[in-house]
Design a protein around this motif. Sequence first.
Motif, PDB file in Angstrom:
ATOM      1  N   THR A  92       6.844   4.232   2.663  1.00 54.63           N
ATOM      2  CA  THR A  92       5.831   4.252   1.199  1.00 54.63           C
ATOM      3  C   THR A  92       7.295   3.856   0.297  1.00 54.63           C
ATOM      4  O   THR A  92       7.111   3.265  -0.868  1.00 54.63           O
ATOM      5  N   LEU A 220       5.106  15.490   1.959  1.00 48.13           N
ATOM      6  CA  LEU A 220       3.543  14.966   2.752  1.00 48.13           C
ATOM      7  C   LEU A 220       2.587  14.341   1.643  1.00 48.13           C
ATOM      8  O   LEU A 220       2.605  14.069   1.853  1.00 48.13           O
ATOM      9  N   ILE A 221       3.152  14.464   0.510  1.00 49.32           N
ATOM     10  CA  ILE A 221       2.138  13.723  -0.427  1.00 49.32           C
ATOM     11  C   ILE A 221       2.592  11.751   0.110  1.00 49.32           C
ATOM     12  O   ILE A 221       2.093  11.112   0.576  1.00 49.32           O
ATOM     13  N   ALA A 224       1.848  11.089   3.506  1.00 52.28           N
ATOM     14  CA  ALA A 224       0.439  10.890   2.765  1.00 52.28           C
ATOM     15  C   ALA A 224      -0.253   9.168   2.470  1.00 52.28           C
ATOM     16  O   ALA A 224      -0.993   8.725   3.489  1.00 52.28           O
ATOM     17  N   THR A 225       0.737   8.904   1.566  1.00 54.10           N
ATOM     18  CA  THR A 225       0.383   7.706   1.145  1.00 54.10           C
ATOM     19  C   THR A 225       0.858   6.579   2.107  1.00 54.10           C
ATOM     20  O   THR A 225       0.059   5.855   1.640  1.00 54.10           O
ATOM     21  N   LEU A 228      -2.086   6.085   3.828  1.00 47.77           N
ATOM     22  CA  LEU A 228      -2.719   4.656   3.725  1.00 47.77           C
ATOM     23  C   LEU A 228      -3.423   2.905   4.118  1.00 47.77           C
ATOM     24  O   LEU A 228      -2.169   2.747   4.690  1.00 47.77           O
TER      25      LEU A 228
END
Length: 233
Positions: A92, A220-221, A224-225, A228
């Motif tokens: 990220t 968590l975000i 998840a990002t 992608l």
Amino acid sequence: MLKRFSTLQPLQLPLCLSDPDTLDLPVTADRTTPRLGLGLWLWATMTVVISIIAVIQPHRCISWIYRQAAEAWATASPLYAPGLHGYLYFPTGTLVYGPFALLPQPLDSHAWRLFLSASLVLAVRRYAYTLVPGAGAAVAGMILALTIPAAVIDLLRGQMTLLMAAILLVAAADAADGRHRRAGFWLALAVFVKPLALVPAMLIIVALPAAGLSFAAGLLIGVATSMLHPHPD
């Protein structure tokens, strides 16, 4: 003396050795108090000097590592090289440098360095106004001036450490203002900017459990990002 100690009352916060009625008033800025200007000018001078050195010695900056990682993420290529060299952050984190990777080299590294400098200035100012509302400008100026020796190398090298520190300061300021949920998200962002932030983030969460839920949600975000599919197609 014994009679005096026999009449002592239980400790109360804030602790003091004088009569509460004689406590000094809160710190306020006046004409004799240093302002933000001096520290800001010193910081700006340091940034300009570092920028000139970076032009003369471009190899001192490590932002090319972030650039390679951002370009690899955009083309679905491996981010990590074998060993302890290369990109050492969460996937990220590449999104942070993504906008700068769109610029030609070495312009991206110079813009990145200015971004780091401005981010820390704004974060220090935000934290100082929370720490001492009546004299935030003076405190921010002093903090910036005292921070220069420790920040020189990181700014020259373009380290993510400065951005991590800025985000942690904003998180601490939000926590002090009672914005616990937002503070938790800031802490999660600091971890994805640089994993080293996990240590101070966990310490803040222990002291401020109310920010724990948003911190976990932010992690968590972020995970998840990073998963992608990055390919533009």
